[in-house]
Design an enzyme around this catalytic site. Structure first.
Site, PDB file in Angstrom:
ATOM      1  N   LYS A 259      10.825 -32.666  27.473  1.00 31.91           N
ATOM      2  CA  LYS A 259      10.818 -34.129  27.598  1.00 31.91           C
ATOM      3  C   LYS A 259      11.371 -34.762  26.315  1.00 31.91           C
ATOM      4  O   LYS A 259      11.316 -34.135  25.253  1.00 31.91           O
ATOM      5  CB  LYS A 259       9.371 -34.629  27.769  1.00 31.91           C
ATOM      6  CG  LYS A 259       8.722 -34.288  29.091  1.00 31.91           C
ATOM      7  CD  LYS A 259       7.284 -34.802  29.108  1.00 31.91           C
ATOM      8  CE  LYS A 259       6.562 -34.414  30.373  1.00 31.91           C
ATOM      9  NZ  LYS A 259       7.010 -35.155  31.565  1.00 31.91           N
ATOM     10  N   ARG A 333       3.292 -29.548  40.369  1.00 29.91           N
ATOM     11  CA  ARG A 333       3.300 -29.109  41.773  1.00 29.91           C
ATOM     12  C   ARG A 333       3.134 -27.599  41.894  1.00 29.91           C
ATOM     13  O   ARG A 333       2.688 -27.101  42.924  1.00 29.91           O
ATOM     14  CB  ARG A 333       4.568 -29.602  42.474  1.00 29.91           C
ATOM     15  CG  ARG A 333       5.857 -29.111  41.895  1.00 29.91           C
ATOM     16  CD  ARG A 333       7.057 -29.973  42.272  1.00 29.91           C
ATOM     17  NE  ARG A 333       7.062 -31.236  41.532  1.00 29.91           N
ATOM     18  CZ  ARG A 333       7.990 -32.177  41.657  1.00 29.91           C
ATOM     19  NH1 ARG A 333       8.999 -31.989  42.488  1.00 29.91           N
ATOM     20  NH2 ARG A 333       7.936 -33.279  40.956  1.00 29.91           N
TER      21      ARG A 333
END
Length: 486
Positions: A259, A333
């Site tokens: 990120k 996920r």
């Protein structure tokens, strides 16, 4: 200190319209409060305060707060109970005023809804300052009068549940590691005889063949933990449980798909899903709700290292499906895939998972509501009705086959962990991915990325991690427990 509510006047004469508690206090001080208020000019706007000193020996400082319209109820346009929201906002403002005066105790006008007043007081005063030498003075709010003490106590428990989630999300990632998170929740549940807590180590996760979860965890020096909570509140221990599943990434660097450094510190709260569902179970236990709940939280860090997932790697989930990891920052996920497979072992009445899953959800709804993807209209109705009462809103999002095609059209594996059109419908393709690991007919996925933190949008929460939608999950569980009794 004392906090009293006043409604905005319907007429132009501007005469203060007190709550019944405010009226009683005004009589006690021979009408001085009403007289002083009228000298102050136009009636108080919603959430605004005025402070008076020296009116009564028991209450050297009295804060009067604006409650808005007297008969505010459910606002169809806003999808919440406006009266309750007005009370939460007003009481929080009044209690903070007392805190600024460094008065250690405040009595609160129930304002016609003691639960909402308690929530406003306890949520409004909360602040994470564990690691600062200079702390704000602690203020203990209590109910003024004894008429609605049960509802007040219920509100305190609801708010303390959300504050627990806020505490866990706000704390630095070196203080709340996977194991420390699990131990903190275990300690909170220690006093309840009908709760069992299992802190499962990495060896257990391996025997469960949770390859997707393990693939994320292996990039970090912190070992993963699978937290499993069993709350047996129902009279019948064999009643089908409500299963809560929460994403527990205690720090998310993005892994190899790193990120940007700006704002990365906020990723200490990437376990907001685990924080809210575990706090909801702590609250359900404190309220002694008559239903069975199981909580599952896969906990780990997502870090870049020589052992980390690489873009293009293929991993195998618990149900045997292979997953191409095209973006290592779509890691939540992967944890949830294995936890959702495991959740099917419990013959659940419903499976509800919560996760700070996608930036796309924040883009779609901002901080106004939690996005809900569900295969069950029954489940949706319960969540929606609960959120109207708590003011912590939910909004239904689509689970179309349109999105499923975008994650199953994958070159190397059964599914890809991102949609093939990359940014398009990112929250929806993430939900479609999770659906590949669900066979239960009542399942809901709550994407809480947009409601993770609060700047100034929710006036009764200070700036920082929000702990949303803990109270909505609790209210939902309470409604489900009533359902089984009827």
């Amino acid at each position: 200190g004392l906090v009293l509510g006043v409604y905005s006047s319907e007429k132009d004469d501007g005469a203060a319209q007190f709550t019944s508690t405010g009226d009683a206090f005004d009589r006690l001080v021979s009408g001085k409060l009403r007289a002083l208020l009228s000298l102050c000019g136009p009636s108080l706007k919603k959430g605004k305060t005025r402070i008076f000193h020296g009116l009564h020996q028991d209450f050297p400082s009295v804060v009067v707060v604006g409650l808005g319209k007297k008969n505010a109820g459910i606002n169809e346009q806003e999808n919440w109970n406006e009266g309750k929201e007005n009370i939460r906002t007003a009481v929080a403002a009044g209690c903070r005023q007392i805190q600024d005066l460094e008065i250690p105790c405040v009595e609160v006008d129930p304002c016609g809804d003691a639960q909402a007043a308690a929530e406003g007081a306890v949520l409004g005063l909360h602040e994470y300052n564990e690691l600062k030498q200079k702390k704000k003075p602690v203020v203990t709010p209590q109910l003024h009068g004894s008429a609605e003490s049960e509802a007040w106590q219920k509100g305190v428990i609801y708010a303390e549940g959300q504050n627990l989630a806020r505490y866990l999300m706000e704390a630095p990632a070196n203080y709340i590691t996977p194991i420390k998170f699990a131990e903190h929740i275990e300690q909170k549940l220690r006093s309840f005889s009908n709760v069992k807590v299992h802190i499962r180590p990495e060896s257990w996760i391996t025997t469960q063949e949770m390859g997707a979860f393990l693939s994320v965890a292996k990039g970090s020096a912190e070992p993963p933990v699978f937290l499993e909570i069993h709350y047996s509140g129902s009279a019948n221990k064999n009643d089908s449980p409500l299963v809560f599943v929460g994403k527990g990434v205690t720090f998310d660097s993005g892994g190899i798909s790193l990120k940007p450094s700006s704002g990365m510190d906020a990723m200490r709260a990437d376990m907001g899903g685990a924080a809210t569902v575990c706090s909801a179970i702590v609250t359900a236990a404190a309220l002694n709700l008559p239903l069975n709940i199981i909580g599952l939280a896969p906990l780990c860090e997502n870090m870049p290292s020589g052992k980390a997932n690489k873009p293009g790697d293929v991993v195998r989930a618990k149900n045997g499906k292979t997953i191409q990891v095209d973006n290592t920052d779509a890691e939540g996920r992967l944890l949830l895939a294995d936890a959702l497979c495991y959740a099917h072992n419990f013959n659940a009445r419903a499976i509800v998972n919560a996760a700070t899953l996608t930036g796309a959800m924040d883009v779609a709804l901002g901080s106004a509501a939690t996005g809900v993807f569900t295969n069950s209209s029954w489940l949706w109705t319960h969540l929606y009705e609960a959120s109207i009462l708590t003011g912590d809103r939910v909004w239904r999002m689509p689970l179309f086959e349109h999105y499923t095609k975008q994650i199953t059209d994958c070159p190397l594996a059964d599914v890809s962990n991102i949609g093939k059109y990359s940014r398009a419908g990112g929250a929806c393709t993430a939900a479609a991915f999770l659906k590949e690991f669900v066979t239960a007919s009542h399942w809901a996925h709550l994407d809480i990325a947009g409601v993770m933190s609060n700047k100034d949008e929710v006036p009764y929460l200070r700036k920082g991690m929000a702990g949303r939608p803990t109270r909505t999950l609790v209210e939902f569980a309470a409604r489900l427990s009533q359902d089984s009794h009827n």
